[in-house]
Design a protein around this motif. Sequence first.
Motif, PDB file in Angstrom:
ATOM      1  N   THR A 101       0.847  -1.172   0.000  1.00 44.26           N
ATOM      2  CA  THR A 101       0.000   0.000   0.000  1.00 44.26           C
ATOM      3  C   THR A 101       0.897   1.241   0.000  1.00 44.26           C
ATOM      4  O   THR A 101       2.021   1.207   0.511  1.00 44.26           O
ATOM      5  N   ASP A 102       0.418   2.323  -0.601  1.00 46.63           N
ATOM      6  CA  ASP A 102       1.262   3.492  -0.824  1.00 46.63           C
ATOM      7  C   ASP A 102       1.852   4.063   0.465  1.00 46.63           C
ATOM      8  O   ASP A 102       2.985   4.556   0.469  1.00 46.63           O
ATOM      9  N   SER A 103       1.124   4.008   1.547  1.00 49.27           N
ATOM     10  CA  SER A 103       1.558   4.654   2.775  1.00 49.27           C
ATOM     11  C   SER A 103       2.782   3.997   3.417  1.00 49.27           C
ATOM     12  O   SER A 103       3.416   4.607   4.282  1.00 49.27           O
ATOM     13  N   VAL A 104       3.130   2.773   3.009  1.00 49.63           N
ATOM     14  CA  VAL A 104       4.274   2.093   3.616  1.00 49.63           C
ATOM     15  C   VAL A 104       5.418   1.877   2.644  1.00 49.63           C
ATOM     16  O   VAL A 104       6.475   1.373   3.055  1.00 49.63           O
ATOM     17  N   LYS A 105       5.251   2.250   1.383  1.00 48.87           N
ATOM     18  CA  LYS A 105       6.310   2.069   0.393  1.00 48.87           C
ATOM     19  C   LYS A 105       7.561   2.842   0.803  1.00 48.87           C
ATOM     20  O   LYS A 105       7.488   4.001   1.188  1.00 48.87           O
ATOM     21  N   ARG A 110       9.294   2.216   3.378  1.00 50.53           N
ATOM     22  CA  ARG A 110       9.490   2.055   4.817  1.00 50.53           C
ATOM     23  C   ARG A 110       9.390   0.597   5.265  1.00 50.53           C
ATOM     24  O   ARG A 110      10.143   0.156   6.126  1.00 50.53           O
ATOM     25  N   LYS A 113       5.772   5.380  12.214  1.00 49.35           N
ATOM     26  CA  LYS A 113       5.016   6.565  12.569  1.00 49.35           C
ATOM     27  C   LYS A 113       3.887   6.178  13.517  1.00 49.35           C
ATOM     28  O   LYS A 113       3.430   5.037  13.505  1.00 49.35           O
ATOM     29  N   GLU A 123       0.844   6.700  13.190  1.00 47.63           N
ATOM     30  CA  GLU A 123      -0.275   6.227  12.391  1.00 47.63           C
ATOM     31  C   GLU A 123      -0.145   4.759  12.004  1.00 47.63           C
ATOM     32  O   GLU A 123      -1.103   4.160  11.507  1.00 47.63           O
ATOM     33  N   ASP A 124       1.024   4.163  12.213  1.00 48.83           N
ATOM     34  CA  ASP A 124       1.208   2.738  11.968  1.00 48.83           C
ATOM     35  C   ASP A 124       0.678   1.890  13.116  1.00 48.83           C
ATOM     36  O   ASP A 124       0.644   0.660  13.001  1.00 48.83           O
TER      37      ASP A 124
END
Length: 119
Positions: free
Chosen positions: A61-65, A67, A87, A89-90
């Motif tokens: 998913t884009d939010s973890v790319k 990382r 973060k 938010e994780d």
Amino acid sequence: QVQLVESGGGLVQAGGSLRLSCAASGRTFSIYHMGWFRQAPGKERDFVAAITWIGGSTNYTDSVKGRFTISRDNAKNTLYLQMNSLKPEDTAVYYCAASGSPIGVYKYWGQGIQVTVSS
């Protein structure tokens, strides 16, 4: 059938790293792909990352790319999620999942493991 057990969760500081593991047992030879999902309180369970069991192709998913890194050790029947630059938010319960078909839904799920990222 496949049984999945997650480990490696816990509390980590923002910007830190954590590695989740998922041990698979049972009919592991039937696994086509595995993935990680996460669910925060009051929210739906969301897709995080997946990997094909034989070829090792991945998607995120884009939010973890950039990382997170998903990987697997076929000999150990184990799935991993390396989580860097964490973060707040994780923060969520993370679930390991497996599919026994190339295009089917994820039929097998672990019990979930808590990841908490403090600011």
